[in-house]
Design a protein around this motif. Structure first.
Motif, PDB file in Angstrom:
ATOM      1  N   GLN A 247      60.172  24.101  28.816  1.00  8.80           N
ATOM      2  CA  GLN A 247      59.815  24.739  27.551  1.00  8.80           C
ATOM      3  C   GLN A 247      59.264  23.697  26.581  1.00  8.80           C
ATOM      4  O   GLN A 247      59.779  22.592  26.474  1.00  8.80           O
ATOM      5  CB  GLN A 247      61.036  25.419  26.942  1.00  8.80           C
ATOM      6  CG  GLN A 247      60.739  26.199  25.674  1.00  8.80           C
ATOM      7  CD  GLN A 247      61.958  26.973  25.186  1.00  8.80           C
ATOM      8  OE1 GLN A 247      62.973  27.037  25.867  1.00  8.80           O
ATOM      9  NE2 GLN A 247      61.852  27.562  24.007  1.00  8.80           N
ATOM     10  N   GLY A 248      58.190  24.059  25.884  1.00  8.88           N
ATOM     11  CA  GLY A 248      57.582  23.130  24.939  1.00  8.88           C
ATOM     12  C   GLY A 248      56.583  22.191  25.572  1.00  8.88           C
ATOM     13  O   GLY A 248      56.174  21.207  24.947  1.00  8.88           O
ATOM     14  N   SER A 249      56.167  22.481  26.814  1.00 10.28           N
ATOM     15  CA  SER A 249      55.171  21.640  27.474  1.00 10.28           C
ATOM     16  C   SER A 249      53.761  22.057  27.071  1.00 10.28           C
ATOM     17  O   SER A 249      53.488  23.239  26.878  1.00 10.28           O
ATOM     18  CB  SER A 249      55.294  21.757  29.004  1.00 10.28           C
ATOM     19  OG  SER A 249      56.541  21.289  29.455  1.00 10.28           O
ATOM     20  N   LEU A 250      52.896  21.081  26.953  1.00  6.76           N
ATOM     21  CA  LEU A 250      51.478  21.353  26.730  1.00  6.76           C
ATOM     22  C   LEU A 250      50.796  21.346  28.082  1.00  6.76           C
ATOM     23  O   LEU A 250      50.794  20.330  28.779  1.00  6.76           O
ATOM     24  CB  LEU A 250      50.866  20.295  25.814  1.00  6.76           C
ATOM     25  CG  LEU A 250      49.370  20.464  25.511  1.00  6.76           C
ATOM     26  CD1 LEU A 250      49.132  21.728  24.688  1.00  6.76           C
ATOM     27  CD2 LEU A 250      48.836  19.243  24.767  1.00  6.76           C
ATOM     28  N   ILE A 251      50.249  22.486  28.485  1.00  7.72           N
ATOM     29  CA  ILE A 251      49.623  22.597  29.794  1.00  7.72           C
ATOM     30  C   ILE A 251      48.216  23.171  29.648  1.00  7.72           C
ATOM     31  O   ILE A 251      47.837  23.664  28.578  1.00  7.72           O
ATOM     32  CB  ILE A 251      50.450  23.471  30.756  1.00  7.72           C
ATOM     33  CG1 ILE A 251      50.539  24.906  30.229  1.00  7.72           C
ATOM     34  CG2 ILE A 251      51.839  22.881  30.968  1.00  7.72           C
ATOM     35  CD1 ILE A 251      51.236  25.873  31.179  1.00  7.72           C
ATOM     36  N   LYS A 252      47.466  23.100  30.718  1.00  9.50           N
ATOM     37  CA  LYS A 252      46.152  23.723  30.757  1.00  9.50           C
ATOM     38  C   LYS A 252      46.237  24.928  31.681  1.00  9.50           C
ATOM     39  O   LYS A 252      46.784  24.837  32.787  1.00  9.50           O
ATOM     40  CB  LYS A 252      45.105  22.736  31.269  1.00  9.50           C
ATOM     41  CG  LYS A 252      43.659  23.222  31.136  1.00  9.50           C
ATOM     42  CD  LYS A 252      42.696  22.232  31.766  1.00  9.50           C
ATOM     43  CE  LYS A 252      42.724  20.890  31.065  1.00  9.50           C
ATOM     44  NZ  LYS A 252      41.742  19.940  31.667  1.00  9.50           N
ATOM     45  N   VAL A 253      45.728  26.069  31.218  1.00  5.92           N
ATOM     46  CA  VAL A 253      45.796  27.281  32.031  1.00  5.92           C
ATOM     47  C   VAL A 253      44.425  27.936  32.130  1.00  5.92           C
ATOM     48  O   VAL A 253      43.566  27.745  31.267  1.00  5.92           O
ATOM     49  CB  VAL A 253      46.806  28.307  31.450  1.00  5.92           C
ATOM     50  CG1 VAL A 253      48.185  27.690  31.316  1.00  5.92           C
ATOM     51  CG2 VAL A 253      46.327  28.851  30.102  1.00  5.92           C
ATOM     52  N   LYS A 254      44.247  28.692  33.204  1.00  7.05           N
ATOM     53  CA  LYS A 254      43.062  29.523  33.356  1.00  7.05           C
ATOM     54  C   LYS A 254      43.473  30.967  33.114  1.00  7.05           C
ATOM     55  O   LYS A 254      44.386  31.483  33.760  1.00  7.05           O
ATOM     56  CB  LYS A 254      42.462  29.384  34.756  1.00  7.05           C
ATOM     57  CG  LYS A 254      41.192  30.209  34.955  1.00  7.05           C
ATOM     58  CD  LYS A 254      40.563  29.963  36.312  1.00  7.05           C
ATOM     59  CE  LYS A 254      41.389  30.598  37.421  1.00  7.05           C
ATOM     60  NZ  LYS A 254      40.717  30.486  38.743  1.00  7.05           N
ATOM     61  N   ILE A 255      42.834  31.610  32.159  1.00  7.51           N
ATOM     62  CA  ILE A 255      43.152  32.999  31.829  1.00  7.51           C
ATOM     63  C   ILE A 255      42.626  33.910  32.936  1.00  7.51           C
ATOM     64  O   ILE A 255      41.496  33.744  33.407  1.00  7.51           O
ATOM     65  CB  ILE A 255      42.539  33.378  30.468  1.00  7.51           C
ATOM     66  CG1 ILE A 255      43.152  32.496  29.368  1.00  7.51           C
ATOM     67  CG2 ILE A 255      42.768  34.844  30.156  1.00  7.51           C
ATOM     68  CD1 ILE A 255      42.440  32.586  28.042  1.00  7.51           C
ATOM     69  N   CYS A 256      43.450  34.858  33.340  1.00  3.19           N
ATOM     70  CA  CYS A 256      43.071  35.743  34.444  1.00  3.19           C
ATOM     71  C   CYS A 256      42.769  37.155  33.943  1.00  3.19           C
ATOM     72  O   CYS A 256      41.637  37.442  33.593  1.00  3.19           O
ATOM     73  CB  CYS A 256      44.168  35.753  35.509  1.00  3.19           C
ATOM     74  SG  CYS A 256      44.424  34.136  36.293  1.00  3.19           S
ATOM     75  N   ASN A 257      43.788  38.001  33.865  1.00  4.07           N
ATOM     76  CA  ASN A 257      43.555  39.407  33.568  1.00  4.07           C
ATOM     77  C   ASN A 257      44.389  39.905  32.395  1.00  4.07           C
ATOM     78  O   ASN A 257      45.490  39.405  32.138  1.00  4.07           O
ATOM     79  CB  ASN A 257      43.887  40.265  34.802  1.00  4.07           C
ATOM     80  CG  ASN A 257      43.073  39.882  36.009  1.00  4.07           C
ATOM     81  OD1 ASN A 257      41.849  39.847  35.944  1.00  4.07           O
ATOM     82  ND2 ASN A 257      43.743  39.573  37.105  1.00  4.07           N
ATOM     83  N   ALA A 258      43.867  40.908  31.725  1.00  5.00           N
ATOM     84  CA  ALA A 258      44.614  41.571  30.655  1.00  5.00           C
ATOM     85  C   ALA A 258      45.703  42.453  31.265  1.00  5.00           C
ATOM     86  O   ALA A 258      45.485  43.097  32.293  1.00  5.00           O
ATOM     87  CB  ALA A 258      43.673  42.420  29.805  1.00  5.00           C
ATOM     88  N   LEU A 259      46.863  42.466  30.653  1.00  5.81           N
ATOM     89  CA  LEU A 259      47.936  43.385  31.036  1.00  5.81           C
ATOM     90  C   LEU A 259      47.829  44.584  30.100  1.00  5.81           C
ATOM     91  O   LEU A 259      48.492  44.658  29.058  1.00  5.81           O
ATOM     92  CB  LEU A 259      49.290  42.688  30.923  1.00  5.81           C
ATOM     93  CG  LEU A 259      49.495  41.512  31.896  1.00  5.81           C
ATOM     94  CD1 LEU A 259      50.793  40.774  31.587  1.00  5.81           C
ATOM     95  CD2 LEU A 259      49.478  41.991  33.345  1.00  5.81           C
TER      96      LEU A 259
END
Length: 285
Positions: A247-259
């Motif tokens: 928790q509290g980590s800075l990460i890089k993500v790829k956005i996928c799909n809307a829920l």
């Protein structure tokens, strides 16, 4: 009274030293900020410039702004990559007549100009707004102007509120009042537009990589980890993704799909994402 500049600066620098990745600048009316500094006063743009030049990593998220504050000089500061691409404009109505009755210091044209300026420096910014439906005297045409404004601005999200009369305010005595049934229908239309707009925005962001700060690990009712973490992206999407980041980590993500169903139900998590793995992907708090 605004917090003085040195106090703001000291608090931000302290948060950065502790390893925090982001700070939110907020206030009753952030647009009118005037903070004392070295025998003078700084406005919000000047404060942001100072905070950026006096820190190295921490990012800044800005809370609600009045549209007229988003001028060209202010946008010169917003272009900095450490200003998060997430903004909230206090709009309330797309009808200039209603805005006058609300004593708002801006008109619908200035709202659109503010949105255009933001998108010039932050093309994929998440831009939300507040809208009040059913303000005394709001006609069907007034409401249609509001809907047209929201459509032209392509707001990512709309916080739609029904007018609530408060004793002691000028609006409390204004006539004619709008029937509650009409107000309810107007809120419904605004909300439907907001849901579709957020889904469209997530689709536009799909496949793009952004930074995010992890919040917590999703668990089942028995308290067992389900292998999913929640995070908030720089452009203010609440996402879930597989992984085991602290928790509290800075990460890089790829956005996928809307829920979509989550968004319709007003739930916190509104999109799926995947972690982008590289050697610099994690920076724990």
């Amino acid at each position: 009274m605004s917090l003085d500049v040195n106090t703001v600066l000291q608090r931000v620098q302290q948060l950065e030293r502790k390893g925090y990745h982001e700070v939110v600048l907020t206030g009753v009316n952030l647009s009118q900020y005037k903070g004392a500094y070295n025998h003078t006063f700084l406005d919000l743009a000047q404060l942001l410039n100072l905070l950026l030049s006096s820190t190295t990593k921490i990012c800044f998220r800005i809370s609600s702004l009045y549209p007229e504050r988003v001028d060209n000089d202010f946008c010169k500061v917003l272009i900095n990559p450490r200003i998060q691409p997430h903004f909230h404009l206090s709009v309330q109505s797309g009808s200039d007549e209603i805005l006058k009755k609300m004593c708002r210091p801006y008109n619908s044209k200035q709202v659109l100009e503010a949105v255009q300026r933001i998108r010039q420096v932050k093309p994929l910014a998440f831009i939300a707004c507040d809208i009040i439906a059913g303000f005394p005297g709001e006609t069907e045409n007034d409401f249609n102007l509001t809907m047209e404004l929201c459509q032209k601005a392509e707001f990512t999200w709309i916080h739609a509120f029904p007018f609530s009369p408060r004793p002691g305010t000028l609006a409390f005595t204004m006539k004619p009042t709008v029937p509650q049934s009409v107000t309810t229908q107007r809120i419904k239309k605004l909300t439907e537009f907001a849901i579709q707009s957020k889904c469209n925005y997530i689709s536009l962001c799909s496949g793009k990589s952004v930074t995010a700060v992890t919040e917590f690990t999703r668990r089942d009712r028995a308290g067992n980890s389900k292998g999913m973490i929640h995070a908030v992206t720089a452009n203010y999407l609440h996402v879930q993704l597989p992984g085991a980041f602290p928790q509290g980590s800075l990460i890089k993500v790829k956005i996928c799909n809307a829920l979509v169903e989550n968004i319709k139900a007003g739930e916190d998590i509104e999109a799926t994402a995947e972690a982008v793995i590289d050697e610099d992907n994690i920076c724990s708090l």
